[in-house]
Design a protein around this motif. Sequence first.
Motif, PDB file in Angstrom:
ATOM      1  N   CYS A  99       0.843  -1.201   0.000  1.00  0.00           N
ATOM      2  CA  CYS A  99       0.000   0.000   0.000  1.00  0.00           C
ATOM      3  C   CYS A  99       0.884   1.259   0.000  1.00  0.00           C
ATOM      4  N   VAL A 100       1.940   1.244   0.807  1.00  0.00           N
ATOM      5  CA  VAL A 100       2.855   2.398   0.869  1.00  0.00           C
ATOM      6  C   VAL A 100       3.514   2.621  -0.498  1.00  0.00           C
ATOM      7  N   ILE A 101       3.927   1.533  -1.142  1.00  0.00           N
ATOM      8  CA  ILE A 101       4.591   1.649  -2.448  1.00  0.00           C
ATOM      9  C   ILE A 101       3.611   2.196  -3.502  1.00  0.00           C
ATOM     10  N   VAL A 145      14.722   4.838   1.381  1.00  0.00           N
ATOM     11  CA  VAL A 145      14.522   5.659   2.585  1.00  0.00           C
ATOM     12  C   VAL A 145      13.075   5.489   3.085  1.00  0.00           C
ATOM     13  N   VAL A 146      12.116   5.495   2.139  1.00  0.00           N
ATOM     14  CA  VAL A 146      10.697   5.317   2.510  1.00  0.00           C
ATOM     15  C   VAL A 146      10.505   3.954   3.174  1.00  0.00           C
ATOM     16  N   LYS A 147      11.082   2.899   2.552  1.00  0.00           N
ATOM     17  CA  LYS A 147      10.929   1.547   3.112  1.00  0.00           C
ATOM     18  C   LYS A 147      11.576   1.469   4.498  1.00  0.00           C
ATOM     19  N   ALA A 148      12.742   2.107   4.655  1.00  0.00           N
ATOM     20  CA  ALA A 148      13.435   2.085   5.959  1.00  0.00           C
ATOM     21  C   ALA A 148      12.548   2.735   7.028  1.00  0.00           C
ATOM     22  N   PHE A 149      11.893   3.823   6.660  1.00  0.00           N
ATOM     23  CA  PHE A 149      11.013   4.521   7.589  1.00  0.00           C
ATOM     24  C   PHE A 149       9.847   3.599   7.997  1.00  0.00           C
ATOM     25  N   VAL A 150       9.270   2.892   7.016  1.00  0.00           N
ATOM     26  CA  VAL A 150       8.141   1.984   7.291  1.00  0.00           C
ATOM     27  C   VAL A 150       8.601   0.838   8.200  1.00  0.00           C
ATOM     28  N   GLY A 215      -0.640   0.448  -9.016  1.00  0.00           N
ATOM     29  CA  GLY A 215      -0.266  -0.710  -8.197  1.00  0.00           C
ATOM     30  C   GLY A 215       0.909  -1.478  -8.781  1.00  0.00           C
ATOM     31  N   PHE A 216       1.688  -2.098  -7.895  1.00  0.00           N
ATOM     32  CA  PHE A 216       2.815  -2.922  -8.348  1.00  0.00           C
ATOM     33  C   PHE A 216       2.527  -4.402  -8.156  1.00  0.00           C
TER      34      PHE A 216
END
Length: 275
Positions: A99-101, A145-150, A215-216
């Motif tokens: 969902c974040v991606i 960076v986004v994934k690390a934050f999540v 969506g991916f």
Amino acid sequence: MNWLAFESYFRLGFFASGLLVFWLAGLLFSFRSRAQVDTSRWFHNTVLTLFNSLLMRVLLPISLVALADQVSESKLGLMNWLGLGQVPNLLLSLVLLDCVIYFQHIVFHKVPWLWRLHRVHHSDIGFDTTTALRFHPIEIGLSLVVKAFVIVALGVSPAAIVVFEVLLNFSAMFNHANFSLPKSFENFLKVLIVTPDMHRIHHSVRQPETDSNFGFCLSVWDRLFQTFTARSALDLQADNIGLAEFRTAKDQQVHKLLMQPFQALSPKSSKSDSV
Ligand SMILES: [Zn+2]
């Protein structure tokens, strides 16, 4: 610490088999004929992918799995505070990260300077498994960076991040593949998963279509947030893939792709005009 030794082989195995299977299937059962696209793209897209992998290895202070390992040892993040077990953590992490991606993808389309980075992916005049790997290194860095934050905020487990990275990579190679599944099977699969026919619309030169089907992995987000386009108004077997402003063979060369975000465009060829 077993994960750290194991995950690179696991990921490499899935990556190599996915690349081979989906690329070959796209050659054998081509939706768009090879004559239609400049096949030197394969070389440039692959060189960009290798360059990015090397760059990330050199620049990254810590892998996402090592970060997730530290997070779970320190009991950081929402799911660790709630005391969720391995399986709920895995399932919830996969859905939430996907969902974040999805939202990250929308942001990369809507914010002009991020679009400059993301359009390196969209300027491919072909659509095949090598397109799935073609991203500007700064976009890859920002996404990490986004994934690390999540991972830190939610307490994503090391197992979950390995499975998610494999799934994301594998589904990207699948949904960019140059084939079309039998219609009934495609319709069935599309209820849950992004298919090549669905994602190809996202690579249409027609801008309202480019700004849909974000969506991916799971297709549910596009339906839920009303960004779903069922079919293209254009013939996507014809020369209607990519961006209007980058259509020459020279535009597809790896050094041009690396410099593309910094290239000034005439106002006429801005995104809103690229229909
Ligand atoms: Zn996109």
